[in-house]
Design a protein around this motif. Structure first.
Motif, mmCIF file in Angstrom:
data_model
loop_
_atom_site.group_PDB
_atom_site.id
_atom_site.type_symbol
_atom_site.label_atom_id
_atom_site.label_comp_id
_atom_site.label_asym_id
_atom_site.label_seq_id
_atom_site.Cartn_x
_atom_site.Cartn_y
_atom_site.Cartn_z
ATOM 1 N N ARG A 137 0.829 -1.200 0.000
ATOM 2 C CA ARG A 137 0.000 0.000 0.000
ATOM 3 C C ARG A 137 0.865 1.252 0.000
ATOM 4 O O ARG A 137 1.847 1.331 0.742
ATOM 5 C CB ARG A 137 -0.895 0.040 1.253
ATOM 6 C CG ARG A 137 -1.997 -0.996 1.275
ATOM 7 C CD ARG A 137 -3.097 -0.656 0.272
ATOM 8 N NE ARG A 137 -4.201 -1.608 0.355
ATOM 9 C CZ ARG A 137 -4.291 -2.723 -0.335
ATOM 10 N NH1 ARG A 137 -3.289 -3.073 -1.155
ATOM 11 N NH2 ARG A 137 -5.337 -3.513 -0.220
ATOM 12 N N PRO A 138 0.502 2.257 -0.808
ATOM 13 C CA PRO A 138 1.156 3.561 -0.686
ATOM 14 C C PRO A 138 0.522 4.367 0.447
ATOM 15 O O PRO A 138 -0.686 4.296 0.680
ATOM 16 C CB PRO A 138 0.882 4.205 -2.049
ATOM 17 C CG PRO A 138 -0.423 3.605 -2.476
ATOM 18 C CD PRO A 138 -0.436 2.200 -1.934
ATOM 19 N N TRP A 139 1.324 5.089 1.171
ATOM 20 C CA TRP A 139 0.863 5.952 2.253
ATOM 21 C C TRP A 139 -0.217 5.268 3.099
ATOM 22 O O TRP A 139 -1.373 5.681 3.133
ATOM 23 C CB TRP A 139 0.383 7.289 1.706
ATOM 24 C CG TRP A 139 1.504 8.089 1.130
ATOM 25 C CD1 TRP A 139 1.773 8.296 -0.196
ATOM 26 C CD2 TRP A 139 2.540 8.769 1.860
ATOM 27 N NE1 TRP A 139 2.922 9.058 -0.333
ATOM 28 C CE2 TRP A 139 3.407 9.368 0.909
ATOM 29 C CE3 TRP A 139 2.819 8.930 3.226
ATOM 30 C CZ2 TRP A 139 4.526 10.112 1.285
ATOM 31 C CZ3 TRP A 139 3.933 9.668 3.597
ATOM 32 C CH2 TRP A 139 4.774 10.252 2.642
ATOM 33 N N PRO A 140 0.164 4.190 3.803
ATOM 34 C CA PRO A 140 -0.819 3.377 4.526
ATOM 35 C C PRO A 140 -1.245 4.002 5.853
ATOM 36 O O PRO A 140 -0.552 4.846 6.433
ATOM 37 C CB PRO A 140 -0.057 2.077 4.782
ATOM 38 C CG PRO A 140 1.367 2.541 4.906
ATOM 39 C CD PRO A 140 1.522 3.652 3.901
ATOM 40 N N THR A 141 -2.381 3.558 6.328
ATOM 41 C CA THR A 141 -2.814 3.821 7.696
ATOM 42 C C THR A 141 -2.048 2.898 8.640
ATOM 43 O O THR A 141 -1.758 1.755 8.294
ATOM 44 C CB THR A 141 -4.324 3.565 7.832
ATOM 45 O OG1 THR A 141 -5.016 4.465 6.972
ATOM 46 C CG2 THR A 141 -4.804 3.764 9.261
ATOM 47 N N TRP A 142 -1.714 3.386 9.830
ATOM 48 C CA TRP A 142 -1.027 2.567 10.825
ATOM 49 C C TRP A 142 -1.962 2.260 11.977
ATOM 50 O O TRP A 142 -2.587 3.167 12.547
ATOM 51 C CB TRP A 142 0.204 3.276 11.373
ATOM 52 C CG TRP A 142 0.905 2.523 12.471
ATOM 53 C CD1 TRP A 142 1.492 1.298 12.371
ATOM 54 C CD2 TRP A 142 1.092 2.944 13.831
ATOM 55 N NE1 TRP A 142 2.046 0.922 13.579
ATOM 56 C CE2 TRP A 142 1.809 1.921 14.504
ATOM 57 C CE3 TRP A 142 0.727 4.087 14.540
ATOM 58 C CZ2 TRP A 142 2.161 2.009 15.840
ATOM 59 C CZ3 TRP A 142 1.077 4.174 15.881
ATOM 60 C CH2 TRP A 142 1.791 3.150 16.521
ATOM 61 N N TYR A 201 -5.119 5.461 18.238
ATOM 62 C CA TYR A 201 -4.815 4.961 16.897
ATOM 63 C C TYR A 201 -5.257 3.507 16.718
ATOM 64 O O TYR A 201 -4.867 2.853 15.745
ATOM 65 C CB TYR A 201 -3.320 5.062 16.612
ATOM 66 C CG TYR A 201 -2.775 6.465 16.713
ATOM 67 C CD1 TYR A 201 -3.367 7.513 16.019
ATOM 68 C CD2 TYR A 201 -1.673 6.745 17.518
ATOM 69 C CE1 TYR A 201 -2.875 8.806 16.126
ATOM 70 C CE2 TYR A 201 -1.172 8.032 17.629
ATOM 71 C CZ TYR A 201 -1.777 9.057 16.925
ATOM 72 O OH TYR A 201 -1.283 10.334 17.028
ATOM 73 N N SER A 202 -6.037 2.983 17.624
ATOM 74 C CA SER A 202 -6.479 1.595 17.539
ATOM 75 C C SER A 202 -7.399 1.394 16.345
ATOM 76 O O SER A 202 -7.902 2.360 15.740
ATOM 77 C CB SER A 202 -7.217 1.199 18.818
ATOM 78 O OG SER A 202 -8.456 1.886 18.911
ATOM 79 N N ALA A 203 -7.616 0.108 16.009
ATOM 80 C CA ALA A 203 -8.534 -0.209 14.908
ATOM 81 C C ALA A 203 -9.923 0.349 15.192
ATOM 82 O O ALA A 203 -10.634 0.781 14.278
ATOM 83 C CB ALA A 203 -8.590 -1.717 14.698
ATOM 84 N N ARG A 204 -10.303 0.365 16.453
ATOM 85 C CA ARG A 204 -11.620 0.898 16.828
ATOM 86 C C ARG A 204 -11.752 2.372 16.477
ATOM 87 O O ARG A 204 -12.853 2.874 16.237
ATOM 88 C CB ARG A 204 -11.853 0.687 18.329
ATOM 89 C CG ARG A 204 -11.948 -0.761 18.758
ATOM 90 C CD ARG A 204 -12.141 -0.894 20.256
ATOM 91 N NE ARG A 204 -10.939 -0.502 20.983
ATOM 92 C CZ ARG A 204 -9.896 -1.300 21.200
ATOM 93 N NH1 ARG A 204 -9.898 -2.544 20.714
ATOM 94 N NH2 ARG A 204 -8.854 -0.878 21.884
ATOM 95 N N ASN A 205 -10.619 3.073 16.468
ATOM 96 C CA ASN A 205 -10.625 4.509 16.186
ATOM 97 C C ASN A 205 -10.121 4.852 14.793
ATOM 98 O O ASN A 205 -9.883 6.019 14.489
ATOM 99 C CB ASN A 205 -9.791 5.238 17.248
ATOM 100 C CG ASN A 205 -10.417 5.168 18.620
ATOM 101 O OD1 ASN A 205 -11.633 5.295 18.760
ATOM 102 N ND2 ASN A 205 -9.605 4.943 19.643
ATOM 103 N N GLY A 206 -9.948 3.821 13.963
ATOM 104 C CA GLY A 206 -9.596 4.071 12.568
ATOM 105 C C GLY A 206 -8.126 4.161 12.257
ATOM 106 O O GLY A 206 -7.745 4.410 11.114
#
Length: 226
Positions: A131-136, A152-157
């Motif tokens: 992926r380019p410029w991915p979410t962490w 920054y959890s999955a729950r918060n996107g």
């Protein structure tokens, strides 16, 4: 059964995800030219081409300061004999190099940063996608150690892409079979971390280098970590 393992714990009864969910690809270092560093040295055309600014990127990248990237860790094509097929990625954890095997006995070599002691890993897997410029998104185990990362959890996107994102400009996702190991090859804006063990398990490259690797590696390529 693959031998892809972490050295943090001995796997019992076969493959165990518990040993793999420690990776978070974060770091505790900052990237600066050394205190009292000499005046910036002259650089050749290849350095400027490889490590100059990338203004066309979604988030424009600054040029790399040559004082914080040792010549031995700069991207270069070398003679390299391997029994692995062309297109295979080999990570040498002893010398902090990543090799992309090419035909005719050559490889593209990149300097890398690796996991801190206790987060190291080794074995064989595959690069499932990139992926380019991915979410962490830090894993739950990392959030348990560092509760401030909950935002920054999955729950918060997760953390949105950008220059401050720990995955940098590109990420290549390492799977074992159909299981995401949570380890990544990814970019970093901390060139001083190359050649060191600082991250939580992942393999990091200069942003300019991970862009180059991203463009060369095909999804499904084998990765071997030694």
């Amino acid at each position: 059964m693959s031998n892809f393992v972490t050295r943090r714990r001995v796997l019992r009864g076969g493959f165990a995800l518990a040993g793999l969910t420690l990776a978070g690809c974060s770091t505790t270092t900052t990237s600066r030219a050394p205190v009292g560093a000499p005046e910036q040295p002259r650089v050749d055309a290849s350095f400027l081409q490889n490590y100059g600014p990338r203004s066309q990127e979604q988030f424009p990248l600054p040029a790399i300061d040559p004082r914080v990237l040792a010549p031995k860790f700069r991207r270069q094509r070398i003679s390299y004999r391997s029994s692995e097929a062309p297109g295979t990625v080999i990570v040498d954890t002893r010398d902090f190099y990543l090799y992309l095997v090419e035909p005719s006995g050559t490889a593209m070599r990149y300097g890398v940063g690796l996991g801190r002691q206790g987060f190291e890993w080794s074995g064989r897997a595959r690069i499932a996608w990139k992926r380019p410029w991915p979410t962490w998104t830090p894993p739950d185990e990392m959030i348990a150690r560092e509760p401030e990362l909950e935002k920054y959890s999955a729950r918060n996107g997760g953390m949105q892409p950008g220059l401050g994102n720990p995955l940098g400009a590109r990420a290549l996702y390492i799977f074992q079979g159909n299981v995401d190991t949570l380890y990544r090859l990814h970019g970093t804006n901390e060139p001083a971390s190359i050649g060191k063990a600082v991250s939580s398990g992942c393999v990091r490259l200069i942003n300019q280098d991970v862009i180059d690797l991203f463009d060369r590696v095909r999804p499904g390529a084998a990765i071997v970590v030694t």
